[in-house]
Design a protein around this motif. Sequence first.
Motif, PDB file in Angstrom:
ATOM      1  N   PHE A 179      -5.525   5.114  -3.894  1.00  0.00           N
ATOM      2  CA  PHE A 179      -5.535   5.987  -2.932  1.00  0.00           C
ATOM      3  C   PHE A 179      -5.851   7.526  -3.280  1.00  0.00           C
ATOM      4  O   PHE A 179      -4.892   8.161  -3.746  1.00  0.00           O
ATOM      5  N   PRO A 180      -7.143   7.969  -3.658  1.00  0.00           N
ATOM      6  CA  PRO A 180      -7.373   9.134  -4.346  1.00  0.00           C
ATOM      7  C   PRO A 180      -7.169  10.190  -3.523  1.00  0.00           C
ATOM      8  O   PRO A 180      -7.062  11.267  -4.129  1.00  0.00           O
ATOM      9  N   LYS A 181      -6.993  10.128  -2.050  1.00  0.00           N
ATOM     10  CA  LYS A 181      -7.201  11.308  -1.277  1.00  0.00           C
ATOM     11  C   LYS A 181      -5.589  12.050  -1.272  1.00  0.00           C
ATOM     12  O   LYS A 181      -4.616  11.166  -1.356  1.00  0.00           O
ATOM     13  N   ASP A 182      -5.539  13.176  -1.585  1.00  0.00           N
ATOM     14  CA  ASP A 182      -4.517  13.915  -1.538  1.00  0.00           C
ATOM     15  C   ASP A 182      -3.505  13.539  -2.743  1.00  0.00           C
ATOM     16  O   ASP A 182      -2.310  13.814  -2.520  1.00  0.00           O
TER      17      ASP A 182
ATOM     18  N   PRO B 245      -1.374  14.814  -5.905  1.00  0.00           N
ATOM     19  CA  PRO B 245      -1.216  16.055  -6.406  1.00  0.00           C
ATOM     20  C   PRO B 245      -1.648  16.353  -7.830  1.00  0.00           C
ATOM     21  O   PRO B 245      -2.135  15.376  -8.449  1.00  0.00           O
ATOM     22  N   GLU B 246      -2.075  17.439  -8.256  1.00  0.00           N
ATOM     23  CA  GLU B 246      -2.313  18.073  -9.410  1.00  0.00           C
ATOM     24  C   GLU B 246      -1.414  17.973 -10.473  1.00  0.00           C
ATOM     25  O   GLU B 246      -0.237  17.849 -10.454  1.00  0.00           O
ATOM     26  N   PRO B 247      -1.997  17.414 -11.721  1.00  0.00           N
ATOM     27  CA  PRO B 247      -1.080  17.148 -13.126  1.00  0.00           C
ATOM     28  C   PRO B 247      -0.184  18.459 -13.287  1.00  0.00           C
ATOM     29  O   PRO B 247      -0.725  19.612 -13.058  1.00  0.00           O
ATOM     30  N   VAL B 248       1.148  18.122 -13.708  1.00  0.00           N
ATOM     31  CA  VAL B 248       1.977  19.086 -14.097  1.00  0.00           C
ATOM     32  C   VAL B 248       2.050  19.338 -15.484  1.00  0.00           C
ATOM     33  O   VAL B 248       2.657  20.533 -16.127  1.00  0.00           O
ATOM     34  N   ILE B 249       1.266  18.685 -16.459  1.00  0.00           N
ATOM     35  CA  ILE B 249       0.848  18.834 -17.746  1.00  0.00           C
ATOM     36  C   ILE B 249      -0.386  19.129 -18.141  1.00  0.00           C
ATOM     37  O   ILE B 249      -1.612  18.852 -17.168  1.00  0.00           O
ATOM     38  N   PRO B 250      -0.645  19.854 -19.261  1.00  0.00           N
ATOM     39  CA  PRO B 250      -2.084  20.111 -19.605  1.00  0.00           C
ATOM     40  C   PRO B 250      -3.033  19.010 -19.816  1.00  0.00           C
ATOM     41  O   PRO B 250      -2.457  17.917 -19.802  1.00  0.00           O
TER      42      PRO B 250
ATOM     43  N   CYS C  48       2.225   8.975 -10.764  1.00  0.00           N
ATOM     44  CA  CYS C  48       1.333   9.099 -11.955  1.00  0.00           C
ATOM     45  C   CYS C  48       0.244  10.238 -11.972  1.00  0.00           C
ATOM     46  O   CYS C  48      -0.062  10.696 -13.117  1.00  0.00           O
ATOM     47  N   SER C  49      -0.355  10.659 -10.670  1.00  0.00           N
ATOM     48  CA  SER C  49      -1.152  11.888 -10.819  1.00  0.00           C
ATOM     49  C   SER C  49      -0.542  13.044 -11.463  1.00  0.00           C
ATOM     50  O   SER C  49      -1.323  13.931 -12.141  1.00  0.00           O
ATOM     51  N   LEU C  50       0.762  13.194 -11.193  1.00  0.00           N
ATOM     52  CA  LEU C  50       1.501  14.392 -11.645  1.00  0.00           C
ATOM     53  C   LEU C  50       1.452  14.389 -13.290  1.00  0.00           C
ATOM     54  O   LEU C  50       1.509  15.256 -13.876  1.00  0.00           O
ATOM     55  N   MET C  51       1.425  13.221 -13.875  1.00  0.00           N
ATOM     56  CA  MET C  51       1.488  13.082 -15.300  1.00  0.00           C
ATOM     57  C   MET C  51       0.006  12.834 -15.748  1.00  0.00           C
ATOM     58  O   MET C  51      -0.297  12.558 -17.020  1.00  0.00           O
ATOM     59  N   ARG C  52      -0.932  13.139 -15.168  1.00  0.00           N
ATOM     60  CA  ARG C  52      -2.374  13.251 -15.384  1.00  0.00           C
ATOM     61  C   ARG C  52      -3.094  11.890 -15.487  1.00  0.00           C
ATOM     62  O   ARG C  52      -4.340  11.738 -16.055  1.00  0.00           O
ATOM     63  N   ARG C  53      -2.629  10.743 -14.871  1.00  0.00           N
ATOM     64  CA  ARG C  53      -3.225   9.422 -15.181  1.00  0.00           C
ATOM     65  C   ARG C  53      -4.630   9.393 -14.709  1.00  0.00           C
ATOM     66  O   ARG C  53      -5.329   8.800 -15.422  1.00  0.00           O
TER      67      ARG C  53
ATOM     68  N   ASP D  98       0.809  -1.232   0.054  1.00  0.00           N
ATOM     69  CA  ASP D  98      -0.134  -0.042  -0.124  1.00  0.00           C
ATOM     70  C   ASP D  98       0.898   1.575  -0.015  1.00  0.00           C
ATOM     71  O   ASP D  98       0.367   2.447  -0.727  1.00  0.00           O
ATOM     72  N   TYR D  99       1.955   1.106   0.874  1.00  0.00           N
ATOM     73  CA  TYR D  99       2.735   2.397   0.891  1.00  0.00           C
ATOM     74  C   TYR D  99       3.244   2.822  -0.800  1.00  0.00           C
ATOM     75  O   TYR D  99       3.356   3.829  -1.309  1.00  0.00           O
ATOM     76  N   PHE D 100       3.863   1.436  -1.095  1.00  0.00           N
ATOM     77  CA  PHE D 100       4.714   1.614  -2.711  1.00  0.00           C
ATOM     78  C   PHE D 100       3.633   2.032  -3.708  1.00  0.00           C
ATOM     79  O   PHE D 100       3.898   2.812  -4.681  1.00  0.00           O
ATOM     80  N   LEU D 101       2.313   1.636  -3.788  1.00  0.00           N
ATOM     81  CA  LEU D 101       1.139   2.036  -4.482  1.00  0.00           C
ATOM     82  C   LEU D 101       0.785   3.454  -4.214  1.00  0.00           C
ATOM     83  O   LEU D 101       0.573   4.070  -5.181  1.00  0.00           O
ATOM     84  N   GLU D 102       0.927   3.927  -3.073  1.00  0.00           N
ATOM     85  CA  GLU D 102       0.396   5.183  -2.867  1.00  0.00           C
ATOM     86  C   GLU D 102       1.349   6.224  -3.467  1.00  0.00           C
ATOM     87  O   GLU D 102       1.124   7.087  -3.962  1.00  0.00           O
ATOM     88  N   GLN D 103       2.747   5.915  -3.446  1.00  0.00           N
ATOM     89  CA  GLN D 103       3.679   6.767  -3.725  1.00  0.00           C
ATOM     90  C   GLN D 103       3.740   6.737  -5.430  1.00  0.00           C
ATOM     91  O   GLN D 103       3.701   7.634  -5.767  1.00  0.00           O
ATOM     92  N   ASN D 104       3.644   5.386  -5.962  1.00  0.00           N
ATOM     93  CA  ASN D 104       3.296   5.404  -7.413  1.00  0.00           C
ATOM     94  C   ASN D 104       2.332   6.160  -7.764  1.00  0.00           C
ATOM     95  O   ASN D 104       2.551   7.042  -8.670  1.00  0.00           O
ATOM     96  N   GLU D 105       1.162   6.315  -7.205  1.00  0.00           N
ATOM     97  CA  GLU D 105       0.136   7.054  -7.647  1.00  0.00           C
ATOM     98  C   GLU D 105       0.325   8.564  -7.662  1.00  0.00           C
ATOM     99  O   GLU D 105      -0.360   9.262  -8.435  1.00  0.00           O
ATOM    100  N   LYS D 106       0.897   8.847  -6.684  1.00  0.00           N
ATOM    101  CA  LYS D 106       1.453  10.332  -6.548  1.00  0.00           C
ATOM    102  C   LYS D 106       1.954  10.783  -7.790  1.00  0.00           C
ATOM    103  O   LYS D 106       1.931  11.672  -8.259  1.00  0.00           O
TER     104      LYS D 106
END
Length: 182
Positions: free
Chosen positions: A109-112, A114-119, A94-99, A84-92
């Motif tokens: 782990f949708p809570k918290d 980060p916002e995507p950094v690309i359009p 991936c979230s930056l890349m708008r996945r 779960d720790y590894f998955l949560e960090q991976n999702e953070k």
Amino acid sequence: PTSQALTSTAIERAQFLTMAESLPSSPPVTPLLLSDLRSSLIRQEETIIFALIERAQFKANKPVYVPGKLTTKLTAASEISFLDYFLEQNEKVCSLMRRYTAPEEHAFFPKDLPEPVIPLITYTESALHPTTININDRIRSLYVEKILPLVVQEGDDNHYGSSASADINALQAISKRVHYGK
């Protein structure tokens, strides 16, 4: 580092940011075809099968799934499992890349996140209707309790990182396929 190296790095970063800003925010609109849906579903199922084959290389490695069992410098204060720790960090990341802006992608782990950094991409033609349904908790539970015992050998080979990495690939593929059908 020399000032020339710093200047070169700054120029490369500026060029990257300029390129990222010039990326289109929306793909061209194409008609939705049944053959495209069928092809997508087949690819998703093949991805799941391959991910499970990759996971089968390693033994069960049960400490990966037990909260607090594997402690590292990063997880020492954590009450979640290594997976779960590894998955949560991976999702953070991936979230930056708008996945998780794609209709078929849902974070475990949708809570918290980060916002995507690309359009962002505007999904105008999608077989999926927007919904808040997310059954990833159930998917993760079934994967660990029912699917893994059918795929891996019992035992511990100490390949915890590789096992968790393969689990993440399988979980994300299963989640995408399940949510694609909602």
